[in-house]
Motif scaffolding. Structure first.
Motif, short mmCIF file in Angstrom:
data_model
loop_
_atom_site.label_atom_id
_atom_site.label_comp_id
_atom_site.label_asym_id
_atom_site.label_seq_id
_atom_site.Cartn_x
_atom_site.Cartn_y
_atom_site.Cartn_z
N SER A 190 20.81 7.86 -30.72
CA SER A 190 19.79 6.81 -30.79
C SER A 190 18.41 7.40 -31.07
CB SER A 190 19.78 6.00 -29.49
OG SER A 190 19.56 6.84 -28.39
N ASP A 213 25.52 0.94 -34.59
CA ASP A 213 25.34 0.03 -33.46
C ASP A 213 24.28 -1.02 -33.80
OD1 ASP A 213 25.37 -1.13 -30.98
OD2 ASP A 213 24.38 0.52 -29.95
N LEU A 237 26.74 8.94 -28.71
CA LEU A 237 25.68 8.05 -29.21
C LEU A 237 24.52 8.88 -29.73
CD1 LEU A 237 24.47 5.15 -29.46
CD2 LEU A 237 23.55 5.50 -27.16
N ASP A 272 22.59 10.43 -38.05
CA ASP A 272 22.02 9.16 -38.51
C ASP A 272 21.31 9.42 -39.83
OD1 ASP A 272 20.64 6.78 -38.91
OD2 ASP A 272 20.03 6.60 -36.82
N TYR A 314 26.98 5.96 -33.67
CA TYR A 314 27.82 6.65 -32.71
C TYR A 314 29.14 7.05 -33.35
CZ TYR A 314 29.97 2.00 -31.96
OH TYR A 314 30.57 0.78 -32.12
N ASN A 339 22.61 -4.40 -32.88
CA ASN A 339 22.45 -5.27 -31.73
C ASN A 339 22.83 -6.72 -32.07
OD1 ASN A 339 21.76 -5.93 -29.11
ND2 ASN A 339 19.59 -6.17 -29.57
N SER A 398 21.01 2.47 -33.89
CA SER A 398 21.65 3.69 -33.39
C SER A 398 23.00 3.85 -34.08
CB SER A 398 21.86 3.58 -31.88
OG SER A 398 20.63 3.51 -31.21
#
Length: 115
Positions: free
Chosen positions: A80, A103, A78, A56, A65, A105, A63
Motif C-alpha cells: 500500500s 485492491d 499487501l 505496484d 497485493y 475499495n 493498493s
C-alpha cells in the motif's frame, strides 16, 4: 523440417528446466493483473523460491497485493506504499502458486488466475 527443429529445441529447454527445479516443487512464477497495474513473482537468493514480491506499477491510489500458497499454507502480501514501490515477504517455504490483485475499495478486486 523447421518445425521439428523448433520442437526439439523446446523439448530440450523443458527438460533442462525440469532438472533445475527445486525438490520442493516450487518454481519461478509471475502473475499480473489489471493491465499491468501489479506484478507478483516469487524470488529468492537461494533456489527455493520462497520470497513473494509485489510491485505496484500504476499511480491510481489503489493498493496491490499478492496471494501465495505453499506447503505451510496460504497468505497475502499487501503493498500500500504507492506506485513504483515493491513489497517482499519470506513465506517460509517454496511457493507453489501465486496470484496478483489490485485492491479497489468498494469494488471487486481484479485478480490474475492462480499460477
Amino acid at each position: 523440417m523447421f518445425k521439428r527443429s523448433v520442437s526439439a529445441a523446446a523439448l530440450g529447454l523443458l527438460a533442462s528446466a525440469a532438472v533445475a527445479a527445486p525438490a520442493s516443487a516450487a518454481v519461478y512464477k509471475i502473475a499480473t493483473a489489471d493491465n499491468g497495474a501489479v506484478y507478483v513473482w516469487n524470488s529468492s537468493s537461494a533456489t527455493d523460491y520462497r520470497t513473494l514480491v509485489v510491485k505496484d506499477n500504476k499511480a491510481d491510489n489503489a493498493s496491490v497485493y499478492g496471494n501465495w500458497s505453499n506447503s505451510r499454507g496460504t497468505g497475502r502480501v499487501l503493498n500500500s506504499s504507492g506506485a513504483g514501490t515493491t513489497a517482499y515477504r519470506d513465506t517460509g517455504a517454496g511457493i507453489t502458486a501465486l496470484q496478483a490483485c489490485v485492491d479497489y475499495n468498494n469494488w471487486p478486486d481484479p485478480c490474475s488466475a492462480w499460477k
